[in-house]
Structure formats: structure tokens, C-alpha cells
Write a protein that holds these residues in place. Structure first.
Motif, PDB file in Angstrom:
ATOM      1  N   VAL A  79      33.943  41.532  42.468  1.00  0.00           N
ATOM      2  CA  VAL A  79      35.165  42.310  42.281  1.00  0.00           C
ATOM      3  C   VAL A  79      36.168  42.008  43.379  1.00  0.00           C
ATOM      4  CG1 VAL A  79      34.306  44.280  43.627  1.00  0.00           C
ATOM      5  CG2 VAL A  79      36.039  44.666  41.850  1.00  0.00           C
ATOM      6  N   GLN A 282      33.166  36.301  43.089  1.00  0.00           N
ATOM      7  CA  GLN A 282      34.153  37.038  43.883  1.00  0.00           C
ATOM      8  C   GLN A 282      35.438  36.227  44.030  1.00  0.00           C
ATOM      9  OE1 GLN A 282      33.149  38.159  47.999  1.00  0.00           O
ATOM     10  NE2 GLN A 282      34.231  40.076  47.612  1.00  0.00           N
ATOM     11  N   SER A 285      37.415  36.563  40.852  1.00  0.00           N
ATOM     12  CA  SER A 285      38.124  37.835  40.737  1.00  0.00           C
ATOM     13  C   SER A 285      39.376  37.853  41.598  1.00  0.00           C
ATOM     14  CB  SER A 285      37.190  38.996  41.099  1.00  0.00           C
ATOM     15  OG  SER A 285      36.814  38.949  42.458  1.00  0.00           O
ATOM     16  N   VAL A 308      40.097  44.005  39.868  1.00  0.00           N
ATOM     17  CA  VAL A 308      39.695  42.979  38.904  1.00  0.00           C
ATOM     18  C   VAL A 308      38.233  42.615  39.140  1.00  0.00           C
ATOM     19  CG1 VAL A 308      40.079  40.650  38.033  1.00  0.00           C
ATOM     20  CG2 VAL A 308      42.031  42.040  38.759  1.00  0.00           C
ATOM     21  N   PHE A 309      37.420  42.761  38.095  1.00  0.00           N
ATOM     22  CA  PHE A 309      36.021  42.343  38.131  1.00  0.00           C
ATOM     23  C   PHE A 309      35.908  40.940  37.535  1.00  0.00           C
ATOM     24  CE2 PHE A 309      36.008  46.962  37.678  1.00  0.00           C
ATOM     25  CZ  PHE A 309      35.094  47.365  38.641  1.00  0.00           C
ATOM     26  N   ALA A 310      34.957  40.163  38.019  1.00  0.00           N
ATOM     27  CA  ALA A 310      34.645  38.853  37.435  1.00  0.00           C
ATOM     28  C   ALA A 310      33.170  38.831  37.053  1.00  0.00           C
ATOM     29  CB  ALA A 310      34.946  37.726  38.410  1.00  0.00           C
TER      30      ALA A 310
END
Length: 470
Positions: A79, A282, A285, A308-310
Motif C-alpha cells: 500500500v 509497494q 502502489s 492506493v493498494f497494489a
């Protein structure tokens, strides 16, 4: 003007970019798009291993909802939190410095800090299916969350999401098309004074690799270019997704004033099926947050909780940020994440319908959207059931079925069987109080008999004393 030829040109540019980066290319099949173009549904669900569930309500004083990004197989995730006022949960688990192996689902919700309670329902839904980290005595589902501020936009701050909403959203998960606009966690969203909502997009990079994004745009900044009232992210469109979109007539171009409450947040998930280590997730994101900056201005203010999450659903040897041999592929995935998120922001503004006092982009600038070919398909794709009294009761009943083991009555220090009944099937403090009240009501007749018995005994003693005096 944004025409079909311009969109196709952008698609060619995207394809060329993929070739320049050295990303392996794949031949097109009936189910596989050309590299540089959107996936079949132009949604985050084009990424293998990603499913989305959404529920919402606009009834009465409600204007909120919950969106769940679900990965049936636990997936690597991280994130990037860049806004100054986040409402988040379990994000520390996603640091590459920490041991958590991945996520089962991610919540993008409404109702701000109160809406974080909806994750309880998602966790329970996962536990019911035995999904989560094996902790020996059971599973621990991992569900990070970020919520937007939409409190009171339907008329009452008490009209907000809770655990049953999360259960319903998780249960509504589907692969395939994803509904956009005033749905799910984006039901109460606004952006720079305009009605906003949920948007999603995808791109195929070749060699089987997809990148997708889903976003809830609830920004203090605006997605509208003040110079001509076009949408800032529209120039990044690929394929035919923005066919028919026009720059608004000059007579319509009056940029909206920002929302006066100044409490916002844009939240998103970007995903790929390229196998990533946690540090690479990370980095993805963080790069994707640049996609927000291309489509919204200003961004990451002190009034926003932009998060924003990845997610990587890929298997096999993970791509690592300190491996030079992986850098070309990683850069392609990261850049695609940023561009795809910009496109999703644009689709969120276009898909939104006017609601209450908030007017949508297409209603504010009708000449811009009049010929937009894909608009209705975005608004009507997939499923997003409303939360009703009946479905709420169903989800509440599921949450109430929490088996609490009762101690062995023969064990030293064990409570009486009557006391043990209080711990049977209790879902939360509310039902616990109800159980206590029931237990108290059950004891009342016994107490009454005891009081009556004491009174009768006293009467007998008094009569005997009177006789003795005679």
C-alpha cells in the motif's frame, strides 16, 4: 476533440511503449486482446484471480456502500498512503518489513471511520469458508481497508455501513464485468464539487500479463481541466473506451466549485498477475499514486486520505526490485498501473449519475457525453445489489452464528450450565445484552418464589411466637 482516431492512436502508442520496454509480446487470440489495449471487460477483474463485490443503499437517508476486491487465493499486496487524512485498517501488515504473507480481500468503503466496521463482515465471510492465514487453531483472514468520507450525504450521519454490509459485499463477489458509477463504496462519493463514484479499467501488456485498477473518487481536488472543462485523464484513454467523448461547448464550461465540507479521500486498488515480491508491490502502489496526480488536481491534500493498494495474483518466481533483469518488466507494470488508474478515475466521473444536490459531470456538461458510446454499459455492467431490510437480516443472521465453545461442566472452576447458555451463539455486544436480558427475565420467577418462601417462613415464626406468649 477526442475522436475514435485519437483513441486508436493512443492504443498504438501504448502498444509501442510495451515493445520499447522489452516486455514479451503475446499473439492475440479470441479471448486475448492485443497488447496495449484493454482486457475483455476493461475492468480490474480482467486480472486473473481478482473478483469484485459491491453493495449500496440510496434509500431514505442512506447514500453509502461497500466495495470488496476479493482474491480467492491469498495474494501479495502492499500500500501507498499519500493523503493527509486517511481512514484505514490493517495497512501496517502490508509493509515489506513485516511478515504478513498477503491478503484475502481489500475493502474500499464508504462511511469513513465508521465504515471500517464492515471489514468484520468480510472477515467472517472468509472465516466461514476457512480462508486466511493458518494460525493452528483456525484461520486469520487478512482484510486491509480504506474508506472515504461520505458521512451525512444522504441526510443522516447514522445511516452508514456496518458488518452485515461487508458480509453482503463479499458474498456478492463476481468475476467479469464490474458496475461503475454510483455503486458500492462510491455511492456517496464526490469530486471537486461533482458527483462521482466507482471507476475501473484494465490493460493487457502481452505475455499473459494484465494490469487493472478500481477506484473510488472522492477528492477535494477536481478531475476537470479548468481551461476547457474536459477531464484531465481522458487523454490517456486506449482502444475505443472514450469514443464519442467531446470537449464541452464553451457555453457550458463553468468549472464547479469545490465541496464546502472539505472532507474527502480517493482510494484504489491496482492489480497485476505478474508475480511480484512485497517490495515490488509497494513500489507499484506508489507509482500508481502518480496516476491519481495525472487525473485529479490538487491531489494528496491534508483534507484527503488518498490510499492506493497494489495486489499481485501471480505465481512463480517473484519479480524483485533489486534484480536488474526484472527492471524492464517491472517498469512496464508500474507505468501501466499509473495510467490504468488515471483512466479508472475518468470512468468514475463519467459513469456517475446526479444524486441529491451533487450534479454529475455528464449532466453538468451534456455536450461532452452526448455521443459517449460506452457510458450506459459502464453504468449497467455486472451486479451491485442494494442492501435491503431482508438482505440485512440475512447477513446479520450469518454473523450471529458464531459458535462459542462452552467449558466442560466437570472441569475445575467450570461455571454452571445455566451460566454457560449466555455464551452460546453470541455475535456481538448487542446480542450479548439481549441474551443477558433474556437470562434475567428467566430468573425472575425463581426470585419471586424465593421471596414468597421467605415471607411465608416469617409468618410461621411469628404465629409460633404469639402462641408461646399465651
Amino acid at each position: 476533440m477526442q475522436t475514435r482516431s485519437a483513441s486508436l492512436s493512443l492504443g498504438v502508442l501504448a502498444l509501442s511503449a510495451a515493445m520499447v520496454t522489452g516486455l514479451p509480446m503475446a499473439s492475440a487470440t479470441p479471448s486475448t486482446p492485443n497488447p496495449g489495449l484493454p482486457g475483455k471487460n476493461n475492468a480490474i477483474t480482467d486480472v486473473p484471480g481478482i473478483r469484485v463485490g459491491q453493495v449500496q443503499s440510496t434509500a431514505g437517508t442512506y447514500l453509502t456502500g461497500t466495495t470488496v476486491v476479493y482474491t480467492p487465493t491469498m495474494s501479495v499486496a502492499s500500500v501507498d498512503q499519500s493523503g493527509g487524512a486517511p481512514a484505514t485498517k490493517e495497512t501496517d501488515l502490508l509493509s515489506p518489513l513485516n511478515s504478513n504473507p498477503g491478503v484475502n480481500a481489500i475493502q474500499l468503503g464508504g462511511s469513513s471511520m465508521y465504515g471500517l466496521d464492515a471489514t468484520t463482515g468480510i472477515i467472517r465471510w472468509l472465516e466461514d469458508r476457512k480462508e486466511g492465514v493458518n494460525v493452528g487453531v483456525g484461520v486469520a483472514p487478512i482484510v486491509p481497508a480504506a474508506d472515504i468520507f461520505d458521512l451525512g450525504r444522504g441526510g443522516d450521519i447514522k445511516s452508514r455501513t456496518s458488518a452485515p454490509w461487508g458480509y453482503l459485499a463479499a458474498d456478492a463477489n463476481r468475476a467479469g464485468p464490474v458496475r461503475q458509477g454510483v455503486v458500492g463504496g462510491g455511492t456517496g462519493a464526490r469530486s471537486g464539487g461533482l458527483k462521482s463514484g466507482v471507476g475501473t479499467a484494465s490493460v493487457y501488456l502481452g505475455d499473459g500479463i494484465y494490469v487493472g485498477a478500481i477506484v473510488i473518487v472522492n477528492s477535494a481536488g477536481s478531475a476537470v481541466d479548468p481551461r476547457d472543462c474536459s477531464l484531465l485523464g481522458a487523454s490517456l484513454g486506449i482502444g475505443d473506451e472514450f469514443d464519442g467523448l467531446r470537449i464541452p461547448k464553451r457555453s457550458e464550461c463553468h468549472p464547479p466549485k469545490p465541496d464546502s465540507n472539505n472532507l474527502n479521500t480517493t482510494i484504489a486498488v491496482v492489480a497485476t498477475n505478474a508475480p511480484l515480491e512485497k517490495a515490488a508491490a509497494q513500489r507499484m502502489s506508489a507509482n500508481a499514486n502518480d496516476g491519481l496526480a495525472r487525473a485529479i488536481n490538487p491531489i494528496h491534500t491534508l483534507a484527503d486520505g488518498d490510499t492506493v493498494f497494489a495486489v499481485s495474483t501471480g505465481t512463480g518466481t517473484p519479480l524483485r526490485v533489486n534484480d536488474p533483469a526484472a527492471s524492464r518488466t517491472l517498469n512496464s507494470v508500474f507505468n501501466a498501473g499509473a495510467n490504468t488508474l488515471s483512466r479508472a478515475v475518468t470512468k468514475a466521473l463519467l459513469s456517475a449519475r446526479s444524486e441529491g444536490t451533487a450534479k454529475s459531470y455528464c449532466d453538468t456538461y451534456p455536450s461532452a457525453c452526448k455521443h459517449l458510446e460506452n457510458l450506459e454499459s459502464w453504468r449497467n455492467a455486472g451486479t451491485a445489489p442494494d442492501v435491503t431490510p431482508k438482505s440485512f437480516r440475512w447477513a446479520s443472521s450469518k454473523l450471529a452464528l458464531t459458535p462459542i465453545p462452552r467449558p466442560d461442566d466437570k472441569a475445575p472452576g467450570a461455571k454452571s450450565p445455566a451460566a454457560n447458555t449466555l455464551g452460546k451463539n453470541r455475535p456481538d455486544s448487542t446480542l450479548l445484552h439481549e441474551s443477558a436480558a433474556t437470562l434475567d427475565a428467566t430468573n425472575r420467577p425463581r426470585n419471586a418464589v424465593a421471596v414468597a418462601g421467605v415471607g411465608l417462613l416469617g409468618l410461621v415464626v411469628a404465629v409460633r411466637r404469639k402462641r408461646n406468649r399465651r
